[in-house]
Scaffold this active site. Structure first.
Site, PDB file in Angstrom:
ATOM      1  N   ASN A   1     -37.441   0.407  14.518  1.00 37.37           N
ATOM      2  CA  ASN A   1     -37.589   1.855  14.721  1.00 37.37           C
ATOM      3  C   ASN A   1     -36.296   2.622  14.411  1.00 37.37           C
ATOM      4  O   ASN A   1     -36.247   3.840  14.547  1.00 37.37           O
ATOM      5  CB  ASN A   1     -38.084   2.169  16.136  1.00 37.37           C
ATOM      6  CG  ASN A   1     -37.132   1.712  17.218  1.00 37.37           C
ATOM      7  OD1 ASN A   1     -36.268   0.868  17.002  1.00 37.37           O
ATOM      8  ND2 ASN A   1     -37.295   2.261  18.404  1.00 37.37           N
TER       9      ASN A   1
ATOM     10  N   ASP B   1     -31.243   0.498  23.593  1.00 38.90           N
ATOM     11  CA  ASP B   1     -31.469  -0.927  23.863  1.00 38.90           C
ATOM     12  C   ASP B   1     -31.064  -1.784  22.668  1.00 38.90           C
ATOM     13  O   ASP B   1     -31.487  -1.534  21.541  1.00 38.90           O
ATOM     14  CB  ASP B   1     -32.942  -1.180  24.198  1.00 38.90           C
ATOM     15  CG  ASP B   1     -33.350  -0.482  25.479  1.00 38.90           C
ATOM     16  OD1 ASP B   1     -32.714  -0.744  26.508  1.00 38.90           O
ATOM     17  OD2 ASP B   1     -34.273   0.339  25.442  1.00 38.90           O
TER      18      ASP B   1
ATOM     19  N   ASP C   1     -30.459  -1.323  15.808  1.00 38.44           N
ATOM     20  CA  ASP C   1     -30.668  -2.779  15.740  1.00 38.44           C
ATOM     21  C   ASP C   1     -32.095  -3.188  15.410  1.00 38.44           C
ATOM     22  O   ASP C   1     -32.350  -4.351  15.114  1.00 38.44           O
ATOM     23  CB  ASP C   1     -30.274  -3.429  17.079  1.00 38.44           C
ATOM     24  CG  ASP C   1     -31.301  -3.153  18.168  1.00 38.44           C
ATOM     25  OD1 ASP C   1     -31.759  -4.103  18.817  1.00 38.44           O
ATOM     26  OD2 ASP C   1     -31.663  -1.975  18.380  1.00 38.44           O
TER      27      ASP C   1
ATOM     28  N   SER D   1     -33.566   7.174  20.715  1.00 39.68           N
ATOM     29  CA  SER D   1     -34.200   5.972  21.270  1.00 39.68           C
ATOM     30  C   SER D   1     -35.712   6.112  21.311  1.00 39.68           C
ATOM     31  O   SER D   1     -36.250   7.227  21.296  1.00 39.68           O
ATOM     32  CB  SER D   1     -33.668   5.751  22.702  1.00 39.68           C
ATOM     33  OG  SER D   1     -34.427   4.795  23.380  1.00 39.68           O
TER      34      SER D   1
ATOM     35  N   ASP E   1     -28.800   4.385  18.961  1.00 36.92           N
ATOM     36  CA  ASP E   1     -29.941   3.790  19.633  1.00 36.92           C
ATOM     37  C   ASP E   1     -29.410   3.244  20.967  1.00 36.92           C
ATOM     38  O   ASP E   1     -28.209   3.042  21.125  1.00 36.92           O
ATOM     39  CB  ASP E   1     -30.499   2.662  18.755  1.00 36.92           C
ATOM     40  CG  ASP E   1     -31.516   1.816  19.483  1.00 36.92           C
ATOM     41  OD1 ASP E   1     -32.485   2.379  20.004  1.00 36.92           O
ATOM     42  OD2 ASP E   1     -31.334   0.578  19.532  1.00 36.92           O
TER      43      ASP E   1
END
Length: 266
Positions: free
Chosen positions: A219, A11, A216, A44, A9
């Site tokens: 999603n 962000d 984190d 992402s 991922d």
């Protein structure tokens, strides 16, 4: 211990709070991945055009599971493109009118779209994640694109309540998932990051137990549940830490790169 695919991922995971990463260290690790025949995948909720801007030298060598799995591009070639039925788009927009605190970006293959009525600061925020973002008079009139995701933004303290309300209001038309920092994505049922990884595994003959994934937020849950090796960031959401096989350092402590370095030594 064999890893043949590493999925990250961006962000809150691969990127630091300053929206960057240790490029020199990654370059060394990426060269080792290539030597060992390990595929690197960026997974992402963000737009493909934004994601590839982080990897200008190798964008045509690596793979992108963008828009939470709705758009997959590998080595510059389109592998998969999801779509929300146009009638569902209209119904969802109608429902979202009742969520007055929310801001909406409608995401498509060619561009993302935002209403002219949205405040400038929200549009500026959106442009960080959607390098192609068009202002339109009315989202209901967006027709000439394949549309596959809604990206919503709410005050952070409302997200838990809003997620529940959206689940109730939307039924199974689209699935709401938290993507951190007050952002909520509405995605096509069954099309998520894990679905994207499966498509790439089929392409390359990679077994699920050979996949390492890092995340984190909400999603990332399906992807982390799916992967043979799953890592939650130290800064991750509690439900993500609960399902990952290991919790590693935070995104601001180079957590992903340190763990990749370790994986490449085994």
């Amino acid at each position: 211990m064999t890893v043949k695919m590493i999925a990250v991922d961006m962000d809150g995971t691969f990127l630091t709070s300053q929206q960057d990463y240790d490029r020199e260290k990654f370059k060394q690790l990426y060269n080792k991945m290539k030597e060992q025949g390990i595929r690197f995948v960026v997974a992402s909720g963000n737009q493909y055009y934004q994601l590839k801007s982080f990897f200008p030298e190798i964008a045509t060598e690596i793979s992108f599971v963008a828009e939470n799995g709705a758009y997959i591009v590998s080595e510059g070639n389109e592998i998969f493109n999801g779509e929300i039925d146009p009638k569902t788009i209209q119904k969802v927009l109608q429902i979202l009118v009742n969520f007055e605190e929310g801001h909406i970006i409608l995401c498509g293959k060619n561009s993302a779209y935002v209403s002219l009525n949205e405040p400038d600061e929200f549009v500026a925020h959106g442009q960080k994640y959607y390098h192609r973002l068009k202002k339109v008079p009315d989202l209901r009139e967006v027709k000439d694109d394949t549309l596959f995701k809604f990206a919503l933004s709410f005050p952070v303290d409302q997200v838990e309540t809003v997620l529940h309300q959206l689940h109730v209001a939307l039924g199974d038309k689209v699935i709401p998932v938290s993507s951190g920092h007050g952002d909520v994505d509405l995605i096509v049922p069954g099309i998520h990051k894990a679905h994207g990884l499966i498509k790439l595994q089929e392409l390359w003959g990679v077994k699920t137990e050979e996949v390492a994934a890092f995340g984190d937020s909400g999603n990332d849950l399906e992807m982390l549940k799916h992967a043979g090796y799953s890592y939650a960031m130290g800064n991750g959401q509690p439900e993500v830490k609960a399902i990952a096989k290991e919790i590693i350092s935070s995104n601001d402590e180079n957590g992903v790169l340190l763990k990749i370095e370790e994986l490449l030594q085994n």
